[in-house]
Motif scaffolding. Sequence first.
Motif, short mmCIF file in Angstrom:
data_model
loop_
_atom_site.label_atom_id
_atom_site.label_comp_id
_atom_site.label_asym_id
_atom_site.label_seq_id
_atom_site.Cartn_x
_atom_site.Cartn_y
_atom_site.Cartn_z
N LEU A 40 15.93 -2.42 0.92
CA LEU A 40 14.65 -3.35 0.34
C LEU A 40 14.52 -3.17 -1.24
N LYS A 41 13.91 -4.21 -2.03
CA LYS A 41 13.66 -3.91 -3.04
C LYS A 41 12.74 -3.03 -3.26
N ILE A 42 12.52 -2.26 -4.42
CA ILE A 42 11.61 -1.12 -4.51
C ILE A 42 10.24 -1.47 -4.62
N ASN A 43 9.74 -2.85 -4.83
CA ASN A 43 8.58 -3.05 -4.75
C ASN A 43 8.11 -3.52 -3.12
N ASP A 44 9.05 -4.03 -2.39
CA ASP A 44 9.07 -4.16 -0.92
C ASP A 44 8.73 -2.88 -0.43
N GLN A 45 9.82 -1.56 -0.62
CA GLN A 45 9.52 -0.53 -0.13
C GLN A 45 8.06 0.20 -0.21
N HIS A 46 7.57 0.16 -1.59
CA HIS A 46 6.23 0.49 -1.70
C HIS A 46 5.09 -0.36 -0.97
N HIS A 47 5.51 -1.67 -0.68
CA HIS A 47 4.70 -2.52 0.09
C HIS A 47 4.42 -2.09 1.41
N CYS A 48 5.76 -1.92 1.91
CA CYS A 48 5.81 -1.56 3.47
C CYS A 48 5.23 0.16 3.69
N ILE A 49 5.14 0.86 2.55
CA ILE A 49 4.93 2.22 2.59
C ILE A 49 3.24 1.98 2.55
N ARG A 50 2.55 1.21 1.57
CA ARG A 50 1.02 1.02 1.55
C ARG A 50 0.54 0.27 3.17
N VAL A 51 1.41 -0.32 3.57
CA VAL A 51 1.07 -1.01 4.99
C VAL A 51 0.98 0.08 5.86
N CYS A 52 1.94 0.76 5.83
CA CYS A 52 2.11 1.96 6.98
C CYS A 52 0.82 2.63 6.88
N LYS A 53 0.69 3.19 5.58
CA LYS A 53 -0.58 4.18 5.35
C LYS A 53 -1.94 3.50 5.95
N ASP A 54 -2.13 2.32 5.55
CA ASP A 54 -3.37 1.61 5.85
C ASP A 54 -3.39 1.57 7.37
N SER A 55 -2.19 1.15 8.21
CA SER A 55 -1.99 0.85 9.38
C SER A 55 -2.44 2.33 10.36
N LEU A 56 -1.74 3.50 9.84
CA LEU A 56 -2.18 4.69 10.29
C LEU A 56 -3.84 5.07 10.05
N GLU A 57 -4.20 4.63 9.03
CA GLU A 57 -5.73 4.93 8.81
C GLU A 57 -6.59 4.00 9.70
N ALA A 58 -6.23 2.76 9.82
CA ALA A 58 -6.84 1.80 10.53
C ALA A 58 -6.91 2.36 12.09
N ASN A 59 -5.78 2.99 12.66
CA ASN A 59 -5.45 3.49 13.72
C ASN A 59 -6.75 4.60 14.07
N LYS A 60 -6.65 5.68 13.10
CA LYS A 60 -7.59 6.84 13.40
C LYS A 60 -9.29 6.07 13.38
N ASN A 61 -9.32 5.17 12.32
CA ASN A 61 -10.60 5.07 12.20
C ASN A 61 -11.19 3.89 13.43
#
Length: 167
Positions: A40-61
Amino acid sequence: ILMYRVKQFFWGLKSLYKKIDEDFIERFLTKDERDMFKQLKINDQHHCIRVCKDSLEANKNFEFNINEYILGKAALLHDIGKTKLHLNLFEKSIIVILDKLTSGRIRKFENIKQIDIYFNHPKIGYNILKDKGYSKEVLEVVRYHHNKEKLRHNEYLSIIAFCDGKN
């Protein structure tokens, strides 16, 4: 929505100079998956990491009863279809603007590769992963993360689609 798109553009620019959190992606992706992810392009990698971190946080909340490992893997791989053709920030921004200005009628130009990958990367990603032994949850996230009608049938998909929309 315009300000949101401007913010996304600047996130994309900033990501060009930001180091990828290798330790984080190692928690969820195998070596082969990390190799695929790095296509993936570097900006798409960062996007997927942000989505992942937010998803994990949402799952906890919200205390969903879902597997965090599957959630992380699905979030990191949700845009894997973008590995088939890389859109730069300007191409993506132009397509997003044209999509809004034409009320979606730009889709009829899917014979243009950039427009095709923008709208069809979920299907492309699904086709990349479908024969590799992924769980139903991961495959549905990749295939339907832009399909609002499918969200209520899969908690993984609901979380990731919501977090994808805000990142």
